[in-house]
Design a protein around this motif. Structure first.
Motif, PDB file in Angstrom:
ATOM      1  N   GLU A 329      16.540   9.746   1.799  1.00  0.00           N
ATOM      2  CA  GLU A 329      15.315   9.097   2.885  1.00  0.00           C
ATOM      3  C   GLU A 329      14.207   9.566   3.733  1.00  0.00           C
ATOM      4  OE1 GLU A 329      16.936   6.419   7.213  1.00  0.00           O
ATOM      5  OE2 GLU A 329      18.548   7.267   5.806  1.00  0.00           O
ATOM      6  N   LYS A 330      14.916  11.142   3.682  1.00  0.00           N
ATOM      7  CA  LYS A 330      14.094  11.558   4.411  1.00  0.00           C
ATOM      8  C   LYS A 330      13.330  11.716   4.079  1.00  0.00           C
ATOM      9  CE  LYS A 330      12.929  16.470   6.927  1.00  0.00           C
ATOM     10  NZ  LYS A 330      13.689  17.709   7.224  1.00  0.00           N
ATOM     11  N   ALA A 331      13.066  12.733   2.318  1.00  0.00           N
ATOM     12  CA  ALA A 331      11.797  11.873   1.542  1.00  0.00           C
ATOM     13  C   ALA A 331      10.953  10.985   1.573  1.00  0.00           C
ATOM     14  CB  ALA A 331      11.933  12.968  -0.102  1.00  0.00           C
ATOM     15  N   VAL A 332      11.800   9.915   1.579  1.00  0.00           N
ATOM     16  CA  VAL A 332      11.039   8.476   0.804  1.00  0.00           C
ATOM     17  C   VAL A 332      10.400   8.332   2.156  1.00  0.00           C
ATOM     18  CG1 VAL A 332      10.993   6.091   1.123  1.00  0.00           C
ATOM     19  CG2 VAL A 332      12.009   7.666  -0.547  1.00  0.00           C
ATOM     20  N   SER A 333      10.803   8.401   3.720  1.00  0.00           N
ATOM     21  CA  SER A 333       9.903   7.824   4.510  1.00  0.00           C
ATOM     22  C   SER A 333       8.922   9.333   5.789  1.00  0.00           C
ATOM     23  CB  SER A 333      11.095   8.229   5.744  1.00  0.00           C
ATOM     24  OG  SER A 333      12.453   7.499   5.411  1.00  0.00           O
ATOM     25  N   SER A 334       8.808  10.274   5.005  1.00  0.00           N
ATOM     26  CA  SER A 334       7.454  11.335   5.081  1.00  0.00           C
ATOM     27  C   SER A 334       5.961  10.215   4.784  1.00  0.00           C
ATOM     28  CB  SER A 334       8.181  12.464   3.893  1.00  0.00           C
ATOM     29  OG  SER A 334       6.928  12.212   2.895  1.00  0.00           O
ATOM     30  N   LEU A 335       5.263  10.990   5.855  1.00  0.00           N
ATOM     31  CA  LEU A 335       4.420   9.883   6.428  1.00  0.00           C
ATOM     32  C   LEU A 335       3.364  11.040   5.218  1.00  0.00           C
ATOM     33  CD1 LEU A 335       2.244   9.400   8.205  1.00  0.00           C
ATOM     34  CD2 LEU A 335       1.412  11.668   8.790  1.00  0.00           C
ATOM     35  N   GLU A 336       3.762  11.589   4.211  1.00  0.00           N
ATOM     36  CA  GLU A 336       2.969  12.024   2.806  1.00  0.00           C
ATOM     37  C   GLU A 336       3.559  10.690   2.017  1.00  0.00           C
ATOM     38  OE1 GLU A 336       2.012  15.453  -0.543  1.00  0.00           O
ATOM     39  OE2 GLU A 336       2.907  16.079   1.286  1.00  0.00           O
ATOM     40  N   PHE A 337       4.763  10.568   1.030  1.00  0.00           N
ATOM     41  CA  PHE A 337       4.942   9.809   0.643  1.00  0.00           C
ATOM     42  C   PHE A 337       4.327   8.102   1.069  1.00  0.00           C
ATOM     43  CE2 PHE A 337       7.679   6.334  -1.277  1.00  0.00           C
ATOM     44  CZ  PHE A 337       7.914   6.683  -2.696  1.00  0.00           C
ATOM     45  N   GLN A 338       4.832   7.727   2.107  1.00  0.00           N
ATOM     46  CA  GLN A 338       3.959   6.277   2.691  1.00  0.00           C
ATOM     47  C   GLN A 338       2.536   6.009   2.516  1.00  0.00           C
ATOM     48  OE1 GLN A 338       6.233   3.572   3.493  1.00  0.00           O
ATOM     49  NE2 GLN A 338       7.879   5.559   2.753  1.00  0.00           N
ATOM     50  N   ALA A 339       1.764   7.358   2.827  1.00  0.00           N
ATOM     51  CA  ALA A 339       0.079   7.165   2.611  1.00  0.00           C
ATOM     52  C   ALA A 339      -0.087   6.780   1.294  1.00  0.00           C
ATOM     53  CB  ALA A 339      -0.268   8.325   3.126  1.00  0.00           C
ATOM     54  N   ALA A 340       0.947   7.647   0.382  1.00  0.00           N
ATOM     55  CA  ALA A 340       0.222   8.293  -1.224  1.00  0.00           C
ATOM     56  C   ALA A 340       1.091   6.711  -1.515  1.00  0.00           C
ATOM     57  CB  ALA A 340       1.820   9.404  -1.594  1.00  0.00           C
ATOM     58  N   ILE A 341       2.028   6.333  -1.608  1.00  0.00           N
ATOM     59  CA  ILE A 341       2.593   4.711  -2.364  1.00  0.00           C
ATOM     60  C   ILE A 341       1.850   3.604  -1.564  1.00  0.00           C
ATOM     61  CG2 ILE A 341       4.641   4.010  -0.684  1.00  0.00           C
ATOM     62  CD1 ILE A 341       4.757   4.416  -4.495  1.00  0.00           C
ATOM     63  N   THR A 342       1.491   3.769  -0.237  1.00  0.00           N
ATOM     64  CA  THR A 342       0.818   2.564   0.430  1.00  0.00           C
ATOM     65  C   THR A 342      -1.271   3.363  -0.335  1.00  0.00           C
ATOM     66  OG1 THR A 342       1.012   2.532   2.077  1.00  0.00           O
ATOM     67  CG2 THR A 342       0.299   1.608   1.835  1.00  0.00           C
TER      68      THR A 342
END
Length: 414
Positions: A329-342
Motif C-alpha cells: 500500500e505504501k509503495a502504490v500510494s507513493s507520489l512517485e508511483f502515482q505520477a508514473a502510472i498516471t
C-alpha cells in the motif's frame, strides 16, 4: 496442478516458464485465455463496422465473450472465477482492441470495476455473493464515477449515500455511464454521507434490480460509438452491505488508477496494432504489384512499427512495475508511483494516436478512403478518444506541481 506464480511473475511473459521438478508448463491458463479472447475477437471483428455505423452496443461480441466466460476471470477461484492477473486481462484487451475498439473499451471498463471489487471486498459476504454471481452468470458491470458539475474529477462526489434501516439509497446525476442500458450492474462512487466532504467517497456495488436509470443525454460522437456513454440520473436502493468496506480514496490509488491506465492503454495499443497491420498489408501488396519497389508511404510504416513497439514497451514495463508493488500500500500510494502510472496514460494515448496516424500515411489514399480493405478511418476516429478520456492536458497540469518534488533519475539502469 502446478503452484501459482507470485503476482510479480504472472502473465508478464508469453514464454513458457518451468518450475524445477515440475514438467508441466505453467502458462497453460494464459494460452487458454488467449485462445478464448481470439474467439471473441473473431466475432467482434465481423460486427465492428456495424457497431460503429449504428452507434450501438456490440451485443454479438458480448454474447461470445459470455460464451467464452471472460467476464468473471478476475473473480477468485474459490468464488467460481479464475483469479486472472492484470497482465492476463491486459492481453485480452489488446486482442479485442485489434478487432473492435468499442468492445475492447467496454471490456476494459468492466474489468477495472471487477478489480476494485475483487481487491477491496475484504471478505464481505454480500460482495462475495455478487462476485460469485458475476462469475456464474457472466454479468457485465458498468462504471459511474463522473457526476454533475465535477465532470472528469472522479475524486469528488456530490450525491450522498442515505441510510434507511438496513438499506441505503442514492440519487446521482451521472454525466456518463457507458453501456448503462446493456449492463447487468453498476459500480458507482458516492459521497459517504450528507455531511461528508465531497472527497470522502465510497464505492457502491449495484445489480440491475437495485436501480433505475433516466436518460439525460445521448451519445453521438466521432469515435468509440458503440460504448454508448450516455448521461443518466441513477436512482438506487440496495443493502448497506453492498457498500465497499474500504474508502474510495484507497481503492482509487491502489487499484482504480493503475488498472484504468494499464487496461485502457492495452485497448489503445490493440487499435494501434490493427492500424499497423493494415499498413503492413498495404506496403506488401504495393511491393508485389511494383516488382519489389517500396511505395512512397513505406517510411511511415517504419515509424508506425517503431511507435507501436515503444507503446508495448511502456505498457509491459508498467505492468511489471505495478504487479511488483500492488500488494504494498505504501509503495502504490507513493507520489512517485502515482505520477508514473498516471503519465503512462498520457504516453500510451499519444503513442497510439501517433501509430495510427503513421499507418494512415503509409497507406495513403487507400487508408483515407472508407471503401477499401486498408481503410484507417474508424481506427483513427476511435483512437482519437484516447487523449480526451481524462484529458491529457488536465493530467499534465495536475502533475506539474508534484513533478517538481519528484527526484530526476540519476542513471539509466537504476
Amino acid at each position: 496442478m502446478p503452484p501459482r506464480l507470485p503476482p510479480s511473475q504472472k502473465g508478464i511473459s508469453m514464454e513458457p516458464q518451468r518450475i524445477p521438478g515440475i514438467a508441466r508448463v505453467v502458462n497453460v491458463r494464459h494460452s487458454d485465455l488467449t485462445a478464448r479472447a481470439r474467439a471473441a475477437a473473431d466475432v467482434a471483428k465481423m460486427t465492428a463496422a456495424a457497431v460503429d455505423a449504428e452507434a450501438r452496443f456490440p451485443k454479438e461480441s458480448f454474447a461470445e465473450i459470455r460464451k467464452q466466460r471472460l467476464l468473471g476471470i478476475q473473480v477468485p477461484q474459490a468464488l467460481g472465477g479464475e483469479g486472472a492477473s492484470i497482465a492476463e486481462v491486459a492481453d485480452i484487451c489488446y486482442i479485442l482492441g485489434q478487432a473492435c475498439s468499442s468492445t475492447a473499451l467496454i471490456y476494459a471498463m468492466h474489468q477495472i470495476k471487477m478489480a476494485c471489487v475483487v481487491r477491496h471486498s475484504k471478505g464481505s459476504a454480500a460482495l462475495e455473493r455478487i462476485l460469485g454471481r458475476i462469475a456464474a452468470e457472466q454479468l457485465l458491470m458498468a462504471s459511474s464515477t463522473t457526476e454533475g458539475q465535477g465532470g472528469g474529477n472522479v475524486r469528488s462526489s456530490e450525491a450522498p449515500i442515505e441510510h434507511d434501516g438496513p438499506n441505503v439509497t442514492l440519487e446521482r446525476t451521472a454525466t456518463v455511464i457507458s453501456y448503462a442500458v446493456d449492463a447487468d450492474g453498476v459500480v458507482t462512487t458516492a459521497r459517504r454521507a450528507k455531511d461528508a466532504a465531497a472527497s470522502d467517497q465510497v464505492l457502491l456495488v449495484l445489480l440491475k434490480a437495485d436501480y433505475t436509470l433516466e436518460r439525460l443525454q445521448v451519445w453521438d460522437t466521432l469515435g468509440m460509438r458503440g460504448t454508448n456513454s450516455e448521461g443518466f440520473t441513477l436512482r438506487a436502493r440496495a443493502a448497506a452491505e453492498q457498500i465497499m468496506p474500504e474508502p474510495y480514496e484507497r481503492i482509487h490509488a491502489q487499484t482504480m488508477v493503475p488498472f484504468a491506465h494499464l487496461l485502457w492503454g492495452s485497448v489503445w495499443a490493440g487499435i494501434a496494432a490493427a492500424a499497423a497491420g493494415k499498413a503492413q498489408a498495404f506496403i506488401r501488396q504495393a511491393m508485389r504489384s511494383s516488382n519489389g519497389q517500396m511505395p512512397p508511404g513505406a517510411p511511415h510504416f517504419t515509424q508506425a512499427v517503431s511507435s507501436l513497439r515503444t507503446l508495448r514497451a511502456v505498457l509491459a514495463s508498467n505492468l511489471r512495475g505495478y504487479e511488483a508493488v500492488m500488494s504494498d500500500e505504501k509503495a502504490v500510494s507513493s507520489l512517485e508511483f502515482q505520477a508514473a502510472i498516471t503519465l503512462t496514460k498520457v504516453q500510451a494515448s499519444e503513442l497510439a494516436v501517433a501509430t495510427v496516424l503513421s499507418s494512415l500515411r503509409a497507406c495513403g489514399l487507400s487508408g483515407y478512403r472508407n471503401d477499401t480493405e486498408f481503410t484507417i478511418g474508424r481506427l483513427l476516429r476511435d483512437v482519437l478518444s484516447a487523449p480526451i478520456m481524462i484529458n491529457n492536458d488536465r493530467i499534465l497540469a495536475n502533475l506539474a506541481a508534484s513533478s517538481l518534488l519528484t527526484p530526476l533519475p540519476t542513471s539509466i539502469s537504476g
